[in-house]
Design a protein around this motif. Sequence first.
Motif, PDB file in Angstrom:
ATOM      1  N   ILE A  90      -1.158   1.942 -13.095  1.00 34.99           N
ATOM      2  CA  ILE A  90      -1.192   0.604 -12.030  1.00 34.99           C
ATOM      3  C   ILE A  90      -2.460   0.243 -12.084  1.00 34.99           C
ATOM      4  O   ILE A  90      -3.499   1.014 -12.302  1.00 34.99           O
ATOM      5  CB  ILE A  90      -0.653   1.139 -10.703  1.00 34.99           C
ATOM      6  CG1 ILE A  90      -1.490   2.207 -10.156  1.00 34.99           C
ATOM      7  CG2 ILE A  90       0.798   1.623 -10.813  1.00 34.99           C
ATOM      8  CD1 ILE A  90      -0.962   2.363  -8.565  1.00 34.99           C
TER       9      ILE A  90
ATOM     10  N   ARG B 121      -1.653   6.634 -10.992  1.00 27.84           N
ATOM     11  CA  ARG B 121      -2.689   5.518 -10.907  1.00 27.84           C
ATOM     12  C   ARG B 121      -3.150   5.038 -12.241  1.00 27.84           C
ATOM     13  O   ARG B 121      -3.906   3.994 -12.143  1.00 27.84           O
ATOM     14  CB  ARG B 121      -3.891   6.185 -10.013  1.00 27.84           C
ATOM     15  CG  ARG B 121      -3.150   6.565  -8.542  1.00 27.84           C
ATOM     16  CD  ARG B 121      -4.611   6.622  -7.685  1.00 27.84           C
ATOM     17  NE  ARG B 121      -5.301   7.923  -8.010  1.00 27.84           N
ATOM     18  CZ  ARG B 121      -4.794   9.149  -7.595  1.00 27.84           C
ATOM     19  NH1 ARG B 121      -3.911   9.223  -6.912  1.00 27.84           N
ATOM     20  NH2 ARG B 121      -5.613  10.012  -8.152  1.00 27.84           N
ATOM     21  N   ALA B 122      -3.066   5.920 -13.431  1.00 28.83           N
ATOM     22  CA  ALA B 122      -3.601   5.392 -14.681  1.00 28.83           C
ATOM     23  C   ALA B 122      -2.728   4.311 -15.110  1.00 28.83           C
ATOM     24  O   ALA B 122      -3.026   3.443 -15.980  1.00 28.83           O
ATOM     25  CB  ALA B 122      -3.885   6.353 -15.796  1.00 28.83           C
TER      26      ALA B 122
ATOM     27  N   SER C 245      -2.982  11.275 -10.553  1.00 28.33           N
ATOM     28  CA  SER C 245      -3.871  10.651 -11.152  1.00 28.33           C
ATOM     29  C   SER C 245      -3.057  10.045 -12.406  1.00 28.33           C
ATOM     30  O   SER C 245      -3.565   8.834 -12.759  1.00 28.33           O
ATOM     31  CB  SER C 245      -4.875  11.589 -11.867  1.00 28.33           C
ATOM     32  OG  SER C 245      -5.589  11.215 -12.557  1.00 28.33           O
TER      33      SER C 245
ATOM     34  N   ASP D 177     -12.549  -8.326  -8.777  1.00 27.52           N
ATOM     35  CA  ASP D 177     -11.453  -7.523  -8.143  1.00 27.52           C
ATOM     36  C   ASP D 177     -10.345  -7.524  -9.017  1.00 27.52           C
ATOM     37  O   ASP D 177      -9.862  -6.594  -9.684  1.00 27.52           O
ATOM     38  CB  ASP D 177     -10.867  -8.038  -6.696  1.00 27.52           C
ATOM     39  CG  ASP D 177     -11.748  -7.378  -5.652  1.00 27.52           C
ATOM     40  OD1 ASP D 177     -12.299  -6.352  -5.592  1.00 27.52           O
ATOM     41  OD2 ASP D 177     -11.875  -8.158  -4.580  1.00 27.52           O
TER      42      ASP D 177
ATOM     43  N   ALA E 144      -8.839  -4.669 -11.744  1.00 35.07           N
ATOM     44  CA  ALA E 144      -7.358  -4.269 -11.584  1.00 35.07           C
ATOM     45  C   ALA E 144      -7.064  -4.021 -13.047  1.00 35.07           C
ATOM     46  O   ALA E 144      -5.782  -3.505 -13.262  1.00 35.07           O
ATOM     47  CB  ALA E 144      -6.544  -5.227 -10.867  1.00 35.07           C
TER      48      ALA E 144
ATOM     49  N   LEU F   9      -6.878  -4.917  -3.654  1.00 29.95           N
ATOM     50  CA  LEU F   9      -6.520  -4.766  -2.256  1.00 29.95           C
ATOM     51  C   LEU F   9      -6.574  -5.983  -1.698  1.00 29.95           C
ATOM     52  O   LEU F   9      -7.426  -7.036  -2.135  1.00 29.95           O
ATOM     53  CB  LEU F   9      -7.647  -3.529  -1.763  1.00 29.95           C
ATOM     54  CG  LEU F   9      -7.294  -2.384  -2.309  1.00 29.95           C
ATOM     55  CD1 LEU F   9      -8.466  -1.410  -1.848  1.00 29.95           C
ATOM     56  CD2 LEU F   9      -5.926  -1.631  -1.769  1.00 29.95           C
ATOM     57  N   GLN F  10      -6.459  -6.212  -0.350  1.00 27.93           N
ATOM     58  CA  GLN F  10      -6.466  -7.399   0.296  1.00 27.93           C
ATOM     59  C   GLN F  10      -7.764  -7.722   0.649  1.00 27.93           C
ATOM     60  O   GLN F  10      -8.418  -9.041   0.437  1.00 27.93           O
ATOM     61  CB  GLN F  10      -5.601  -7.347   1.758  1.00 27.93           C
ATOM     62  CG  GLN F  10      -5.795  -8.572   2.529  1.00 27.93           C
ATOM     63  CD  GLN F  10      -4.794  -8.978   3.553  1.00 27.93           C
ATOM     64  OE1 GLN F  10      -3.839  -7.937   3.547  1.00 27.93           O
ATOM     65  NE2 GLN F  10      -5.039  -9.854   4.287  1.00 27.93           N
ATOM     66  N   SER F  11      -8.743  -6.769   0.919  1.00 32.88           N
ATOM     67  CA  SER F  11     -10.232  -6.956   1.065  1.00 32.88           C
ATOM     68  C   SER F  11     -10.967  -6.227  -0.021  1.00 32.88           C
ATOM     69  O   SER F  11     -10.644  -5.062  -0.446  1.00 32.88           O
ATOM     70  CB  SER F  11     -10.556  -6.590   2.264  1.00 32.88           C
ATOM     71  OG  SER F  11     -10.008  -5.280   2.681  1.00 32.88           O
TER      72      SER F  11
ATOM     73  N   ALA G 243     -13.610  -4.717  -2.361  1.00 37.40           N
ATOM     74  CA  ALA G 243     -14.708  -3.575  -2.198  1.00 37.40           C
ATOM     75  C   ALA G 243     -15.275  -3.104  -3.434  1.00 37.40           C
ATOM     76  O   ALA G 243     -14.647  -2.539  -4.543  1.00 37.40           O
ATOM     77  CB  ALA G 243     -14.096  -2.351  -1.459  1.00 37.40           C
TER      78      ALA G 243
ATOM     79  N   TYR H 186      -1.300   4.660  -1.077  1.00 35.59           N
ATOM     80  CA  TYR H 186      -2.320   4.885  -0.013  1.00 35.59           C
ATOM     81  C   TYR H 186      -1.601   5.388   1.421  1.00 35.59           C
ATOM     82  O   TYR H 186      -2.222   5.939   1.975  1.00 35.59           O
ATOM     83  CB  TYR H 186      -2.846   3.539   0.140  1.00 35.59           C
ATOM     84  CG  TYR H 186      -4.031   3.221  -0.697  1.00 35.59           C
ATOM     85  CD1 TYR H 186      -5.308   3.765  -0.977  1.00 35.59           C
ATOM     86  CD2 TYR H 186      -3.944   1.910  -1.579  1.00 35.59           C
ATOM     87  CE1 TYR H 186      -6.229   3.625  -1.644  1.00 35.59           C
ATOM     88  CE2 TYR H 186      -4.861   1.683  -2.629  1.00 35.59           C
ATOM     89  CZ  TYR H 186      -5.749   2.256  -2.343  1.00 35.59           C
ATOM     90  OH  TYR H 186      -6.966   2.050  -3.459  1.00 35.59           O
ATOM     91  N   ARG H 187      -0.311   4.494   1.503  1.00 32.93           N
ATOM     92  CA  ARG H 187       0.173   5.096   2.899  1.00 32.93           C
ATOM     93  C   ARG H 187       1.482   5.959   2.764  1.00 32.93           C
ATOM     94  O   ARG H 187       2.133   5.411   1.817  1.00 32.93           O
ATOM     95  CB  ARG H 187       0.426   3.785   3.590  1.00 32.93           C
ATOM     96  CG  ARG H 187      -0.930   2.864   3.779  1.00 32.93           C
ATOM     97  CD  ARG H 187      -0.827   1.798   4.773  1.00 32.93           C
ATOM     98  NE  ARG H 187      -1.570   0.687   4.741  1.00 32.93           N
ATOM     99  CZ  ARG H 187      -2.167  -0.047   5.440  1.00 32.93           C
ATOM    100  NH1 ARG H 187      -1.180  -0.337   6.420  1.00 32.93           N
ATOM    101  NH2 ARG H 187      -2.982  -0.933   5.341  1.00 32.93           N
TER     102      ARG H 187
ATOM    103  N   ILE I 180      -5.079  -2.475  -8.986  1.00 29.25           N
ATOM    104  CA  ILE I 180      -4.824  -2.784  -7.851  1.00 29.25           C
ATOM    105  C   ILE I 180      -5.875  -3.851  -7.481  1.00 29.25           C
ATOM    106  O   ILE I 180      -7.060  -3.600  -7.877  1.00 29.25           O
ATOM    107  CB  ILE I 180      -5.098  -1.484  -6.975  1.00 29.25           C
ATOM    108  CG1 ILE I 180      -3.983  -0.621  -7.090  1.00 29.25           C
ATOM    109  CG2 ILE I 180      -5.237  -1.786  -5.431  1.00 29.25           C
ATOM    110  CD1 ILE I 180      -4.280   0.927  -6.371  1.00 29.25           C
TER     111      ILE I 180
ATOM    112  N   GLU J 291       0.763  -1.248   0.048  1.00 27.44           N
ATOM    113  CA  GLU J 291      -0.110  -0.087   0.134  1.00 27.44           C
ATOM    114  C   GLU J 291       0.938   1.241   0.034  1.00 27.44           C
ATOM    115  O   GLU J 291       0.391   2.361  -0.500  1.00 27.44           O
ATOM    116  CB  GLU J 291      -0.874  -0.139   1.201  1.00 27.44           C
ATOM    117  CG  GLU J 291      -2.095  -1.174   0.821  1.00 27.44           C
ATOM    118  CD  GLU J 291      -3.358  -1.078   1.745  1.00 27.44           C
ATOM    119  OE1 GLU J 291      -3.540   0.025   2.698  1.00 27.44           O
ATOM    120  OE2 GLU J 291      -4.041  -1.752   1.295  1.00 27.44           O
TER     121      GLU J 291
END
Lengths: 282, 251
Positions: free
Chosen positions: A78, A75-76, A72, A139, A143, A82-84, A86, A52-53, A80, A47
């Motif tokens: 990559i 992020r275009a 932005s 998910d 991604a 995530l572990q959980s 959503a 994110y972090r 993703i 993350e």
Amino acid sequence: MSAIAVSGLRKSYGGREVLHAVSFTVETGEVFALLGPNGAGKTTTVEILEGYRARDDGDVQVLGEDPGRAGSSYRARIGIVLQSSAVYPLLSVQEIVALFAGYYPSPRRPDEVIELVGLGLQRDARVRTLSGGQLRRLDLALALVGDPELVFLDEPTTGFDPAARRQAWETIRDLRSLGKSILLTTHYMEEAQRLADRVAILRAGEIVGTGSPRELLSGHASVEIRYRRNGSEVVLATEEPTRVLHELTAQALADGVELEGLEVHRRTLEDVYLDLTREEAE
Amino acid sequence: MRLFLHELRAQQRLFWRNREAAFFSFVFPILLLALVGSVYGDEPIEGVSAATFILIGLLGYGVAANAFAGLAITLVVRREAGLLKRVRGTPLEPGMYLAAVIASTVTVIALQVVAQLLLGVYLLDADWPERPASLAFAVLLGAAAFAALGIAVTTLVRTAEGSSAVVNAIYLPMAFISGVFFSREDMPAFLEALSDVLPLTYLLALIRAAFVPGEAFEASSVAAVVLWGLLGLVVAVRMFRWEPREGMTGA
Ligand SMILES: Nc1ncnc2c1ncn2[C@@H]1O[C@H](COP(=O)(O)OP(=O)(O)OP(=O)(O)O)[C@@H](O)[C@H]1O
Ligand SMILES: [Mg+2]
């Protein structure tokens, strides 16, 4: 240029340091697996790379950018997982994939991505009716729909049935053959061994082993022979299983005894992993 | 602009498919107008007919129900489910996302205002607003201010389960005290004093000014709504979180 270059990465939560000067690189076009026990710091690392972090110290370059500052346009490039999971429960598979496709400058066709992850039959199903494994595949679709150069997959195949896992492996291999770079975390050592060009093993915030699965396996006797004698277990580690086994069985035949519970086991990444992550206490 | 419309369409879809939320924030204020409006007598209240009074009240109530309560609950639920975090990982600009969510709320409010006006005027015999453009302005200003406050209030709520409790505990009393259902003149002094600081009180004053011949917006009412909006905006910009509660990441 490396897709990811991390050096001296540190991160603390509330004064407790959970990453202690972590360093590794992921080359362009490589599948790289980050392994380690629960709480080792895999998600934290991933993350930070995703943006994110914030990190506390160290140099991080992803696709030539600092994810701590990138916006932005980063992020275009990559993708993703995530572990959980959503995903809006009230949209259909087709609707959510098309929605996300709209966020990217040159997305893949939503229908093609839905087929790719094996959700063709669920195309019009509402997300909330999907099973756990189907949701996880969605998910993965989200991604991939932006056609990213680099994909972060945090335990992407958790909850997959064996056939779905194999299909996901195929998908990841296909991505690599398109020249994409992949950073994945997993608790399935077979997955890492089969997919990853290189792995890094993280224990309590420190990297304790890195290299290709083959490299990690070398330097240890590659085969273990186990059997029981008089109720206690005997383990022979050897590079020459044929000879050792032959001598062992010849002796047993001569003595007229049965080698109880005889097993020949080739060392796998899982054995190396268990050795490297075993608590110091031992 | 194309991307904004793309997101707005998705937000509209999400709103109408969430039946409980759509009932609570869209249908309920209209229903309340029909119910309350039909039990009020003919006595004028604060210089307008009873039906007009309750129409004004429920127009303001509807703005708060959508822009404040509905928006805040939606954002908290999405934040705690990790949905906002997921959106944040895409190239969609966070500001664009929030703008589309707010625009979707304003769309719902616009439909609600039209429905309430038709119901109020044709079934309950309420007055038609003297200056419809002023009404539109008041509703938009109120929606903007309450949206800012709604986003600000998400920072007070820690769990999805707690969101409707916290939000309702704020805005239902506010609706009563601001004079949605009965005149502030009939309230005990301390409640009237309290109502003097609430944003909905001033939004109702602006809406009322659009209905009554010869009345105009009072600068103080506009200022009060704007100030509350700015307060919300400052808190929202400084404290809004995209990720679930601190320390709760992963499974
Ligand atoms: N937001 C947070 N606040 C405080 N501590 C955190 C936070 N996120 C993670 N930690 C702690 O940091 C350590 C590393 O967590 P992380 O989630 O990175 O582990 P992980 O390797 O991904 O584990 P898993 O295999 O269970 O997913 C853990 O001790 C965890 O408790
Ligand atoms: Mg993790």
